[in-house]
Every structure is written in C-alpha cells, then in structure tokens.
Scaffold this active site. Structure first.
Site, PDB file in Angstrom:
ATOM      1  CB  SER A   1      -0.944  -0.249   1.137  1.00  0.00           C
ATOM      2  OG  SER A   1      -2.038   0.883   1.003  1.00  0.00           O
TER       3      SER A   1
ATOM      4  CD  GLU B   1      -2.599  -2.552  -3.933  1.00  0.00           C
ATOM      5  OE1 GLU B   1      -3.793  -3.013  -3.481  1.00  0.00           O
ATOM      6  OE2 GLU B   1      -1.856  -1.983  -3.446  1.00  0.00           O
TER       7      GLU B   1
ATOM      8  CG  HIS C   1      -5.406  -2.674  -0.287  1.00  0.00           C
ATOM      9  ND1 HIS C   1      -4.639  -2.257  -1.088  1.00  0.00           N
ATOM     10  CD2 HIS C   1      -5.178  -1.942   0.868  1.00  0.00           C
ATOM     11  CE1 HIS C   1      -3.812  -1.240  -0.540  1.00  0.00           C
ATOM     12  NE2 HIS C   1      -3.893  -1.072   0.728  1.00  0.00           N
TER      13      HIS C   1
END
Length: 309
Positions: free
Chosen positions: A110, A210, A279
């Site tokens: 992330s 992502e 995620h």
C-alpha cells in the site's frame, strides 16, 4: 541485488511506523500474532505515536527509526506496522548507502510502495510486498496469504509460480511472454511519485499495480498519468492485482476492467488480471526487485529469484 537473510524461528522482526498511526490495542494484537509465528518483536517508538491525526510521528522521527532498524544488530527483518499515508514524506531523509550496507528483509504494501521503489532503485535492495503488522497480521491472515508470506520470509529460494486461491482465475488481457524484475505496487503511490526524483523506473521490468477504494474515473486519471509518463512504453509486461471497493459509486459507466482495456491493453504488453495481491481478502506475498517471468497467455507469473539469502 542486496538481500536480507531468510528469517528463522527465534529471529527478531522490527516493526516500524513509516506512515499512519494505529491503536495500542491492535498493535498489541499484532505482537501476539507475530510471536505466535515464532518471532521476537521489537517495536519502534513511533508505532505508539500520533502526529497531526494521520501520521505516526514527524517525518524526521519516522525516517530516523527506519534508518536505525537497518543497523540494529538485534533486528533480523523489518515489517511495516501499516500503510495509510506518510511514506513519501521520508524519502529524502533516508540513508540509502546505510541501507545498502545493512540489507534486511523489508515487508509492507500500500503506502509502502514508495519505499519498495526507492529501496530498489537507490539501495539495490530486494523487498517483499506483503502483509503488515496491524493491517493484516493482527487480524489473522487467511491460510493462502499466510502460506506465501512464510515461504517468502523463511526460505532462501525462489517463490516459484504465484497461484491464486481456488475460485479466483488469473485472466489474460494481452497474450505474450515477458521477463524482468517485478516493480510497482499501489497505483496511487506510483502516480504520486511521477515527476519526482523517486519516479518508478519500469524499463525492462514487470509492472505490478493494485489499489483500494478508488472509483474508475480516478483509476483512469492515474493510469493516464503513468501512460503519459512513459511507464507502459518502458515496461516489459503488466501484472494487475486486486481492486477492492473500486466500483463506480455515484454514476454508471466504465468499470476498472474497462479502464484497463482502454488505457493499458493498447500498449500490447503481456498483461494478466486478477492475481490475488493487494488489499483483497487474500494478499499473496510478492517479491520486488527480483527476476520473474510472465506468461500472460497461460496466466502465469513465476518468481525466478529468491528475495532472501
């Protein structure tokens, strides 16, 4: 590549706050879970700090503690506490020579995408895109994610084929084969580094992307930024992960699938869709910076080089 050692039972994992804060309760749960996996745990001070409401300490504090984790002889590997926001603030404050001279396995995803990028490009360090302490470990990993994480952390050998859990098909968007180091991560962070001294270099590499909680129009904007910056021209292939809660919320229109078809597919680079990394409920650990091969026609990504020694 510089590589950290594979972790063994009894080794110490340093948990560091590079981005946003977490609660003491969740941090304690993460410590218990990591200890249950057989590791000692050393927590950096900023894991218990909050600054400005959305940061775990000042940029100077967070950078200093991350630098210190790499030289701390008690620490065998480093896991980020969580993502959120904040890692781009510390990029100019890190000592990349020190990190290159003291390589350790570094784990996160992330917001941690910015650190994977600079560690690969400035410290020549192989890293692991994978679950973090309070975001994931504290809540108990699903068996698939846990299996891949432990394999990547503990075995000094190539991870091999990345295989999705049952019921999740890896789809070919553009046929063909490619090879090269895996780079990238969270789309918002890759986009945020565009035009900075830390911009992602995709030349001859497999670009992984992502994200979470981004509507298709925002994904379109960020992919367009990457495209205009030459990242899809330069890359050898594209690996597309999970897109959790990325449906249109206020208007009918393009889906995330449509956006990738419109922007990425025309480049003709071998491309796969829906590998379970990111995620989602499953977050397969993905070595970054090491050699991999992509057979998009068959929906196969194979990690050919170990991330540890």
């Amino acid at each position: 590549m510089n590589k950290g050692k594979a972790l063994r039972a009894g080794d110490t994992i340093g948990v560091v706050a590079t981005s946003s804060p977490a609660t003491e309760e969740v941090l304690n749960k993460a410590m218990v879970e990591l200890q249950g996996l057989g590791y000692k745990v050393k927590i950096s001070d900023t894991c218990r700090e909050a600054y400005g409401g959305y940061l775990a300490g000042t940029p100077e504090q967070r950078a200093a503690e991350l630098n210190a984790m790499f030289v701390d002889e008690e620490v065998d590997g480093i896991m980020c506490m969580r993502g959120g926001y904040g890692s781009p603030q510390i990029l100019s404050l890190l000592d990349y020579d020190l990190i290159a001279q003291n390589p350790k396995l570094f784990i996160g995803y992330s917001d941690i995408t910015a650190l994977h990028t600079v560690f690969g490009q400035r410290a020549n360090l192989a890293t692991l895109h994978g679950p973090m302490a309070t975001s994931d470990i504290a809540h108990g990993l699903d068996d698939w994610s846990k299996q891949y994480l432990l394999r990547a952390m503990t075995r000094p050998e190539p991870l091999g084929a990345i295989i999705n859990p049952p019921g999740e098909e890896i789809v070919c968007l553009v046929e063909g084969q490619a090879s090269g180091p895996v780079v990238g991560g969270n789309l918002a962070l890759v986009a945020a580094l565009m035009g900075t001294p830390y911009q992602l270099d995709t030349r001859g590499k497999l670009l992984f992307l992502e994200d979470i909680d981004e509507e298709p129009y925002r994904i379109d904007r960020m992919l367009t930024q990457l495209a205009q910056g030459g990242l899809f021209d330069d890359c050898a292939g594209v690996v597309i992960g999970t897109w959790t809660d990325c449906e249109p919320k206020k208007r009918e229109g393009f889906s995330v699938w449509d956006v990738f078809q419109n922007i990425v597919v025309p480049y003709g680079k071998p491309t796969i869709w829906n590998i379970q990394i990111g995620h989602g409920a499953c977050n397969i650990a993905l070595p970054m910076g090491v050699e991999a091969s992509l057979n998009a026609t068959n929906g196969e990504l194979v990690i050919e080089e170990s991330v540890t020694i």
